[in-house]
Structure formats: structure tokens, C-alpha cells
Scaffold this active site. Structure first.
Site, PDB file in Angstrom:
ATOM      1  N   LEU A 127       0.646  -1.223   0.075  1.00 17.44           N
ATOM      2  CA  LEU A 127      -0.068   0.048  -0.179  1.00 17.44           C
ATOM      3  C   LEU A 127       0.813   1.305   0.050  1.00 17.44           C
ATOM      4  O   LEU A 127       0.438   2.132  -0.691  1.00 17.44           O
ATOM      5  CB  LEU A 127      -0.965  -0.044   1.307  1.00 17.44           C
ATOM      6  CG  LEU A 127      -1.877   1.289   1.538  1.00 17.44           C
ATOM      7  CD1 LEU A 127      -2.701   1.598   0.202  1.00 17.44           C
ATOM      8  CD2 LEU A 127      -2.506   0.954   2.886  1.00 17.44           C
ATOM      9  N   THR A 128       1.844   1.382   0.977  1.00 21.68           N
ATOM     10  CA  THR A 128       2.580   2.640   1.084  1.00 21.68           C
ATOM     11  C   THR A 128       3.195   3.062  -0.009  1.00 21.68           C
ATOM     12  O   THR A 128       4.145   2.133  -0.731  1.00 21.68           O
ATOM     13  CB  THR A 128       3.415   2.563   2.475  1.00 21.68           C
ATOM     14  OG1 THR A 128       2.436   2.314   3.492  1.00 21.68           O
ATOM     15  CG2 THR A 128       4.130   3.710   2.751  1.00 21.68           C
ATOM     16  N   ARG A 265      23.701  -6.681  39.465  1.00 15.62           N
ATOM     17  CA  ARG A 265      24.789  -5.712  39.537  1.00 15.62           C
ATOM     18  C   ARG A 265      25.086  -4.926  41.010  1.00 15.62           C
ATOM     19  O   ARG A 265      24.135  -4.295  41.264  1.00 15.62           O
ATOM     20  CB  ARG A 265      24.257  -4.433  38.400  1.00 15.62           C
ATOM     21  CG  ARG A 265      25.098  -3.436  38.323  1.00 15.62           C
ATOM     22  CD  ARG A 265      26.805  -3.872  38.142  1.00 15.62           C
ATOM     23  NE  ARG A 265      27.159  -2.555  37.880  1.00 15.62           N
ATOM     24  CZ  ARG A 265      28.800  -2.353  37.764  1.00 15.62           C
ATOM     25  NH1 ARG A 265      29.459  -3.506  38.073  1.00 15.62           N
ATOM     26  NH2 ARG A 265      29.332  -1.108  37.468  1.00 15.62           N
ATOM     27  N   GLY A 337      26.361   1.533  30.631  1.00 14.95           N
ATOM     28  CA  GLY A 337      27.027   1.429  29.309  1.00 14.95           C
ATOM     29  C   GLY A 337      27.053  -0.088  28.821  1.00 14.95           C
ATOM     30  O   GLY A 337      26.683  -0.151  27.559  1.00 14.95           O
ATOM     31  N   GLU A 360       1.261   1.125  11.651  1.00 16.22           N
ATOM     32  CA  GLU A 360      -0.131   1.524  11.512  1.00 16.22           C
ATOM     33  C   GLU A 360      -0.503   2.829  12.066  1.00 16.22           C
ATOM     34  O   GLU A 360      -1.349   3.500  12.694  1.00 16.22           O
ATOM     35  CB  GLU A 360      -0.833   0.496  12.697  1.00 16.22           C
ATOM     36  CG  GLU A 360      -1.336  -0.742  12.047  1.00 16.22           C
ATOM     37  CD  GLU A 360      -0.426  -1.893  11.334  1.00 16.22           C
ATOM     38  OE1 GLU A 360       0.350  -1.090  10.730  1.00 16.22           O
ATOM     39  OE2 GLU A 360      -0.376  -2.833  11.607  1.00 16.22           O
ATOM     40  N   THR A 362       1.294   7.127  12.471  1.00 11.61           N
ATOM     41  CA  THR A 362       2.287   7.897  13.396  1.00 11.61           C
ATOM     42  C   THR A 362       1.459   8.471  14.394  1.00 11.61           C
ATOM     43  O   THR A 362       0.178   8.303  14.606  1.00 11.61           O
ATOM     44  CB  THR A 362       3.030   9.185  12.561  1.00 11.61           C
ATOM     45  OG1 THR A 362       1.774   9.827  12.249  1.00 11.61           O
ATOM     46  CG2 THR A 362       3.665   8.357  11.501  1.00 11.61           C
TER      47      THR A 362
END
Length: 376
Positions: A127-128, A265, A337, A360, A362
């Protein structure tokens, strides 16, 4: 008002979660580098520990006939794994079979739905367009030639799997307006060209699709000529709820990873989970995930009751896509990190969740739909 899911659904969710992390994740290893669906993964999805295809397709066409709330609760669990697994589940159990059921002739339904229910037929929504969009402004044309139509045009950002995708919903403009054609692939004049790698949802490429004098018989028109926009937009409302559920599943996985890491951690002799700042992020993440979950569950329940869901679907989708990115940021900060390296799965989810902004519709489109309903 009872917010508790039925025990059957809770059991299915637990089974799906175990399948994802115990089997499917391992079968997806290497998919991003090899850029294709592993054969073992496809076999497992078609005939594995749990049914994956045909869950929502009606029993008379070989499916299970699940209602939306049941299916989306399970899809949430599939979204904890690799993005392409949830994308296949999302499309094949929603976006791709419903147009055939709602608009197709009985001959078209019998031809395609049983194959979709077993995963033997993969479909793609073509479609797009790069110069247009996904609405009335499409540029692809279909010119009548006897009892056939000749299609020409260019689509992009199309999810399809070479060797597996054998049905394309091809949208093009006829004299009557946008029309949807069912195209069996491969076909002369249907040209596929892989696009550049995506930031996330890596694996099989997305594709440019070119119609180059693609010849399609008029019997392959889905629904009425000129009513293709109804088909295209009709797909989207429940599909937006489905994407919202996927966002919840991905976010829940990132929260689980962050909690696990925070407990393991240690800094200055204590687990980082004991730090108040970390606890605040965990609490914020969990609260936002639960809010998004309730939004999509309400929209799914309304759909099952036969109620209008345009506004509720847009609300669920826009909040989920905002939420999952915020959760990703907080989960990364908890990891530090090391979460930015490929040594931990968070890095992949951090990239993948950005696709929810575009799937679907924005954020801006969802807000427009919500505002229209409030201001009319």
C-alpha cells in the site's frame, strides 16, 4: 467491573512466554546477520509446541476463532522476543486475513484463508508509496484491458519474505477510485527489491515493490472497485490495538531485563536495585506498562462486543508507542553502558521499539483521530 483475564488466557500467556524464551529466541539467533527467516523457525511456527497461525481465523476456514482480547493477550507474550516473530503473528492473525473475510467472495476466502490458517500462505500489504502515502494520494494506476487490469506503480517499506510470501494485497487507482487487487506471487510484472537495512527489526529486509505492467484478472479484485480505501483503513483500527499490545510486551521484557540486572549488579557492596533512584525508575516503568496494557485490553474488549473502537484504538496505540520508548530509555540507564552493547538483549529491544512510531500510523495521525472524536 472485573479486570481479571480468564484462567484459560493466563495459561496461554504462560505457555507462549515459555515458548518464546525457551525455543523461539534460540531459533532466531543469527537472523539479523543472515537477513532471512531461519528455516527451523518457520517450521516451529507452523508446527511447533503451540499453534501460531490461524488463531483468529474462523473455524470454518481452518482457524481457532479466538476473540481479540484472547489473541492480543497472547501476542503480548510473543512481543517479548524477536521483533520479526511478533510482526508475523501480528499481521497473519489480524491485518492480512480480515480483509478477505470481510470483503472477499466465498471463492476468494476458500482459496486463501485455509492456507493462511496453517502458515502455508504468507501475505503482504502493498500500500505505502514513497511519493504518496497510504490514503487517497496513491500514484499506482490500474488500467482496464478486457477482463484484466494492468497495474503500474511503486510501493515501499513493504514487509515480505522471499520464498514464503505468495499473496500481495496490491492497491492501485482505477477509474472508480482506489481498488484492492489480490496478486499471487511470484508473478510477471511484480518486482521486489530489498531496501537498506533498518535501524531495528532487523532480519529479512523491507522491500520496494514495483508493478511493471502487472496483469491481474478482474476476478482478483477484493471487494468493490473504488472501495480500496475502505479496505485499507478498515484493516487499521484493530491492527493499532494489536501494535499497542506488542508495545506492552516489548516494554515488559525490557522491564524484566532491567529488574534482573539491577538485582545482580553490585556497586559499593550493594545491588543497584537497593538504590532509590533505580527503584523510582522501576516503579515508573511498571506503572506506565500497566496503563498501556489496560488501554489495549479495553479496546480489544470493545471490539469483541461489536463496539466502535476508532478512538480507543488510537489512544491505545499512541500511548503504547510513547510508553515503550520511555521504558527503553529507563531500562538502558539501569543497565548503564553495558546495555548499549550487543552483549545484552536490551540493545536489540532498544532499537526495535522505535518501529512502533510508524507501524499502523504515526503519533500525529493517532492524535488527529482522537481530536476529531472529541471536537465533533
Amino acid at each position: 467491573m472485573d479486570f481479571q483475564l480468564d484462567q484459560e488466557i493466563l495459561d496461554l500467556k504462560a505457555k507462549a512466554r515459555e515458548w518464546v524464551h525457551g525455543t523461539l529466541d534460540g531459533l532466531c539467533d543469527g537472523m539479523e546477520e543472515e537477513e532471512k527467516l531461519p528455516e527451523a523457525l518457520v517450521e516451529e511456527l507452523r508446527d511447533g509446541q503451540m499453534r501460531f497461525f490461524g488463531l483468529t481465523i474462523p473455524p470454518e476456514y481452518g482457524g481457532e476463532g479466538w476473540e481479540a482480547l484472547k489473541w492480543l493477550s497472547v501476542l503480548e507474550e510473543f512481543a517479548r522476543g524477536y521483533a520479526f516473530v511478533r510482526m508475523i503473528g501480528h499481521t497473519m492473525n489480524g491485518l492480512f486475513w480480515r480483509p478477505l473475510y470481510d470483503y472477499g467472495t466465498e471463492e476468494q476466502r476458500r482459496r486463501y484463508l485455509p492456507g493462511m490458517a496453517t502458515g502455508q500462505i504468507f501475505a503482504a500489504n502493498s500500500l505505502t508509496e514513497p511519493e504518496g502515502g497510504t490514503g487517497r494520494d496513491i500514484n499506482a494506476k490500474a488500467t482496464r484491458d478486457g477482463d484484466h487490469y494492468i497495474l503500474n506503480g511503486h510501493k515501499w517499506l513493504i514487509t515480505q519474505f522471499p520464498g514464503l510470501t505468495t499473496l500481495f494485497y496490491a492497491f492501485a487507482a482505477t477509474e472508480e477510485g482506489m481498488t484492492c487487487f489480490l496478486v499471487d506471487a511470484p508473478a510477471e510484472g511484480l518486482v521486489t527489491q530489498p531496501m537498506r537495512r533498518m535501524m531495528g527489526c532487523q532480519g529479512p529486509r523491507h522491500y520496494n515493490i514495483f508493478y511493471r505492467d502487472l496483469r491481474v484478472h478482474e476476478s482478483q479484485i477484493l471487494g468493490e472497485k473504488g472501495r480500496g480505501l475502505d479496505i485499507a483503513l478498515g484493516m487499521l483500527h484493530l491492527s493499532r490495538v494489536s501494535i499497542a499490545a506488542c508495545g506492552v510486551g516489548t516494554a515488559q521484557r525490557m522491564l524484566d531485563l532491567a529488574i534482573d540486572y539491577a538485582k545482580r549488579r553490585h556497586t559499593f557492596g550493594k545491588p543497584v536495585a537497593s538504590r532509590q533512584a533505580i527503584q523510582g525508575n522501576v516503579a515508573q516503568m511498571a506503572t506506565e506498562i500497566e496503563a498501556a496494557r489496560l488501554l489495549y485490553q479495553r479496546a480489544a474488549w470493545m471490539f469483541d462486543q461489536g463496539k466502535e473502537i476508532v478512538t480507543q484504538a488510537a489512544m491505545a496505540k499512541v500511548y503504547s508507542e510513547q510508553m515503550v520508548v520511555r521504558v527503553a530509555e529507563m531500562a538502558l540507564r539501569i543497565h548503564g553502558g553495558v546495555g548499549f552493547t550487543q552483549a545484552y538483549p536490551l540493545e536489540r529491544h532498544f532499537r526495535d521499539c522505535r518501529s512502533f512510531h510508524f507501524e499502523e500510523g504515526t503519533e500525529e495521525i493517532q492524535k488527529l483521530l482522537i481530536a476529531r472524536s472529541l471536537l465533533r
